[in-house]
Design an enzyme around this catalytic site. Structure first.
Site, PDB file in Angstrom:
ATOM      1  N   ASP A 135      36.196 -63.607 -91.206  1.00 58.01           N
ATOM      2  CA  ASP A 135      37.655 -63.711 -91.280  1.00 58.01           C
ATOM      3  C   ASP A 135      37.998 -64.963 -92.082  1.00 58.01           C
ATOM      4  O   ASP A 135      37.180 -65.885 -92.182  1.00 58.01           O
ATOM      5  CB  ASP A 135      38.250 -63.874 -89.874  1.00 58.01           C
ATOM      6  CG  ASP A 135      38.283 -62.570 -89.088  1.00 58.01           C
ATOM      7  OD1 ASP A 135      38.131 -61.496 -89.699  1.00 58.01           O
ATOM      8  OD2 ASP A 135      38.451 -62.632 -87.857  1.00 58.01           O
ATOM      9  N   ARG A 185      37.550 -58.139 -98.074  1.00 58.72           N
ATOM     10  CA  ARG A 185      38.713 -57.588 -97.356  1.00 58.72           C
ATOM     11  C   ARG A 185      39.947 -58.342 -97.849  1.00 58.72           C
ATOM     12  O   ARG A 185      40.066 -59.547 -97.676  1.00 58.72           O
ATOM     13  CB  ARG A 185      38.556 -57.815 -95.861  1.00 58.72           C
ATOM     14  CG  ARG A 185      39.828 -57.467 -95.074  1.00 58.72           C
ATOM     15  CD  ARG A 185      39.850 -58.128 -93.711  1.00 58.72           C
ATOM     16  NE  ARG A 185      38.795 -57.648 -92.870  1.00 58.72           N
ATOM     17  CZ  ARG A 185      38.321 -58.326 -91.821  1.00 58.72           C
ATOM     18  NH1 ARG A 185      38.792 -59.525 -91.516  1.00 58.72           N
ATOM     19  NH2 ARG A 185      37.361 -57.819 -91.092  1.00 58.72           N
TER      20      ARG A 185
END
Ligand code: FDA
Length: 307
Positions: A135, A185
């Site tokens: 992340d 992502r």
């Protein structure tokens, strides 16, 4: 305005105590969080993969200042990946890791500790036939996170990373990470960032997202399009078609509990649809960012408090 206040509150210890201590909050949190323990995560993984979705599972926690807690987070991921291995799902179930939960914020040795811990998680993921995506947290961590990614990819090239379109630097980062085997992502960005490093206007962020998509779709990596925004999903689909990308050359991602109907439609239309599944007791920061993204969620939260 309300969004910025909530995003700032996601880092406030005082607000954390007030919200976490409220007895009715849990029922509201359940909309966005799959459960408090690994059994809750396992239930969600089975249900979602059984319904044709892929998942990326996040053991909640962030910004730890405690070495013991960082090591415990690694153990929690190893247990989770043991479950994923037992379910035999391969890359249909991967994990998402916040480096600040595994030591990145532990002072001058933080980056080294986070790298070592992340290696252990990548190794457990490989044994499970799965993979890790890092992340991305607030902009002060971006350089460190990308440095750790580079180290990890030398041994675990399947490791992915989230990049935030709101940051002015990200189009360049997309170019750097658009090579073969690279998994990126793309998200809009969930942190309150200063104008010196980030676009603050929503339209500017959306335009930056589209520019980054262009770079990633034209590249040779594997773009992971993480947004609930229909216009950007349409742009991604058009770019994928233009660049001859098939079903297995890119994927869409959305958050657990956010636009489940749209998640179903995309999966039914033949896309790889991966759902980000958070679980654990340390839900405060994650939950507050979900409120910050959509003021209507604050109404839902307040209504449930008075009902
Ligand atoms: P936008 O916020 O414009 O929302 C578009 C539409 O989606 C809204 O109009 C609404 O209908 C719906 N929607 C969006 N958020 C909602 C919510 N919370 N509740 C209900 N409806 C909502 N960020 C980050 O900084 N680092 C990271 O690592 C990640 N990782 C990540 C993984 C995945 C799989 C996703 C989908 C998102 C992230 N994010 C993230 C969060 C991301 O940066 C962003 O804050 C949210 O995805 C919301 O932005 P959208 O792109 O959905 O657009």
């Amino acid at each position: 305005m309300l969004g910025s206040v909530l995003a700032a509150a996601s880092r406030s210890p005082l607000a954390r105590r007030a919200v976490s201590g409220f007895p009715l909050t849990r029922r509201v949190v359940d909309r966005f969080v799959a459960g408090e323990d690994v059994a809750g995560a396992r239930g969600a993984i089975r249900r979602l993969t059984g319904a044709g979705f892929c998942v990326t599972v996040d053991h909640l926690g962030e910004h730890t200042r405690d070495a013991g807690a960082a090591a415990a987070t690694v153990k929690a991921y190893q247990t989770l990946l043991g479950e994923i291995r037992a379910l035999g799902l391969g890359t249909r179930a991967e994990v998402s890791v916040k480096l600040s939960a595994v030591g990145q914020a532990l002072g001058k040795d933080g980056e080294r500790i986070a790298l070592e811990h992340a290696r252990e998680i990548c190794s457990a993921a490989r044994e499970a036939g799965s993979a890790v995506t890092l992340d991305m947290e607030d902009h002060t961590t971006t350089d460190s996170t990308l440095a750790i990614l580079r180290e990890l990819r030398a041994d675990f090239p399947e490791t992915g990373v989230a990049l935030q379109a709101c940051l002015r630097r990200t189009e360049g980062d997309c170019r750097d990470l658009a090579g073969p085997g690279s998994r990126v992502r793309l998200v809009k960005g969930a942190y309150a960032e200063p104008a010196s490093v980030a676009y603050r206007d929503r339209r500017q962020v959306d335009r930056a997202y589209a520019r980054c998509l262009r770079v990633l779709m034209a590249g040779r990596g594997y773009p992971m399009v993480a947004t609930h925004d229909d216009r950007l999903i349409a742009v991604a689909r058009a770019l994928a078609a233009w660049h001859g990308r098939g079903r297995d050359d890119h994927e869409f991602q959305m958050l657990y509990g956010v636009r489940p109907g749209r998640q179903r439609e995309l999966a039914d239309a033949g896309a790889v649809m991966r759902i980000y599944v958070p679980y654990g007791t340390d839900w405060y920061g994650y939950f507050m960012r979900r409120l910050a993204e959509r003021p209507a969620n604050v109404g839902f939260f307040l209504r449930s408090l008075v009902s």
